[in-house]
Each structure stands twice: as C-alpha cells, then as structure tokens.
Design an enzyme around this catalytic site. Structure first.
Site: not given
Length: 273
Positions: A8, A134
């Site tokens: 990401k 995350d």
C-alpha cells in the site's frame, strides 16, 4: 493455496495528536498497489508448522514473523491445524509499504478459506488489529480512510486508475519509532477526504505527509529524491508512511519509466494504478 499479498501507499498522512498511551492519532488514506509478495500455505508435512522464506532477506526469528503470529492468533480462536508456509518477499521492508502487515492479513484470510472457518471480514479485521495498526486495512484491501492509530477504517472513493506509480526504495531505512519521536502533532487544517477528491494535479502543497519535514532533515537524500520525481513530471509525489520509500503519480508510463535506475543504491518499480 497461493495468494499474492500486495503493498500500500499512503495518500496524505496527518499526525493529529499524541495519545496518553504513547501512540499517535492520525489521518491517512491507505491505497492498495500491485506490488506483491507470494504466499503459499499447505497442510503440514510434519507435526509442527513451518515458515520458509525466499527473496528479500528476512531478519526476524520465525516465531516473531508476523505471518507466524497471524497463524498462532488464528489457532487461538479457530480450529486451525498445523501448516507449512512459504513466503517469497518482494515488497521492500522498512519502506512504509506495509509488506509484513499484508502478509499477516493474507495469512488470516487464506486460513479462513482453506479450513472453512466462515469468519466475517469484520471479525478478522478486529483480530488483525492486535498484530499491527495497518493490518486491518489489508483484510479489506481497498482504498480506506484511516483514523485513530490507523485502525479505524472507512471506505473512501479515491480512484487513480489509468495513472502510473513510480516507486523507489533507497538503501536508507527510517525506524518508525525514530520518525514518530521527531514529528510534531497538530490538528488538521483541512479535510483530507475533500483534498483527495480534487484532481491529483492539485494535491501538491495540499495533501501532505507530516513525517516528511523531520525525516527529510535527518535523511536529506530522501527529500532530494522527491524533488527529482516532481521535476520529472509527476502529478504528485510523496513519502509513503514513515518512509523510506518515495513515490510519484504519473499520467504517462513512459515518463515514469524514464526515472527508473536514476537513483543509486535503490530499488525501484513502475506500477500501473
């Protein structure tokens, strides 16, 4: 079963305040990109689970690897037998790209499918949050606004399809603890979601990463890389997370390709968005 855990990038990263527990509240948008590891899980041939890694070196004892932690977590909550796990590391570590977190969340999702556990994504995300802030994002794996310590997620309509990402990971690494120790939290002056709703060409100077000033002061080469990417025609450039990877968003793949190999002692990629 084989899957491809993806990385990401952060679109904007505002460090809003320091919490009483020592963590920081933030605002950011996690955006998945097609840079992947390779993860295979098969029934264990022996009596105990194993983890075998390939590709980029993994400097971590097996039981402390997030993939094994994810397996053990699932075994605590569900009827998961012993397995053999094979992990090919391609996503650079220490880059702010979430590779380890993605591997862990993918492990949980794969085990859920392999053994018909029927766990909902919301349940897996709650468990994943105990592994890392995350990790829950990678359970959903679509653009998400993240608040809290990065674990409070809500979908956001940010679409970069048709653009191209140039991503570079220099040899330098920025320890996350050091990055947070040097940042000065401050309330946001604008709405990140509204800022990202504008054309990507309007993000520069508006969509920011609060880690950049202190990290670039400590590692000037990172700031220089960002400036070079901007000067090469990027519509927007930023550091991802707390670093040390830097990325630029381009309209044209040829413009992105022209930068490849420009930076010494680094690994770089051009990725369709």
């Amino acid at each position: 079963m084989i899957t491809f855990p993806n990385a990401k990038i952060n679109l904007g990263l505002n460090i809003v305040e320091r919490r009483s527990d020592g963590y920081h509240n933030l605002e950011t948008v996690f955006y998945p990109i097609a840079l992947t590891d390779v993860l295979e899980i098969v029934p264990a041939r022996g009596g105990e689970s194993t983890l075998t890694t390939y590709g980029n070196p993994v400097d971590c004892p097996v039981e402390k690897n997030l993939v094994m932690k994810a397996l053990r977590l699932m075994q605590q909550h569900y009827n998961v037998p012993e397995v053999d796990i094979y992990l090919y590391k391609h996503i650079p570590d220490g880059a702010g790209l979430g590779g380890g977190s993605s591997d862990a969340s993918s492990t949980m999702l794969m085990l859920n499918d392999m053994f018909d556990l029927n766990a909902m994504k919301e349940q897996l995300a709650q468990l994943a949050a105990t592994l890392g802030a995350d990790c829950p994002f990678f359970v959903y794996n679509k653009p998400m606004m993240a608040t809290g310590i990065g674990d409070v997620l809500s979908p956001i309509d940010v679409d970069l399809k048709g653009k191209f990402l140039y991503l570079v990971k220099p040899a330098v690494s920025v320890p996350t603890r050091v990055a947070y120790s040097r940042v000065t939290p401050a309330p946001s002056t604008s709405c990140l979601g509204d800022d990202l709703a504008q054309d990507v060409g309007l993000w520069s100077g508006v969509v920011k990463n609060d880690f950049e000033p202190s990290v670039f002061a400590a590692f000037p080469q990172l700031g220089a890389i960002k400036k070079t990417i901007e000067a090469s025609g990027a519509r927007y450039a930023s550091m991802s997370g707390s670093g040390s990877s830097i990325f630029g968003v381009f309209d044209d793949v040829n413009m992105a390709e022209k930068i490849k190999g420009k930076f010494d002692n680094s690994t770089d990629f051009v990725i369709p968005l």
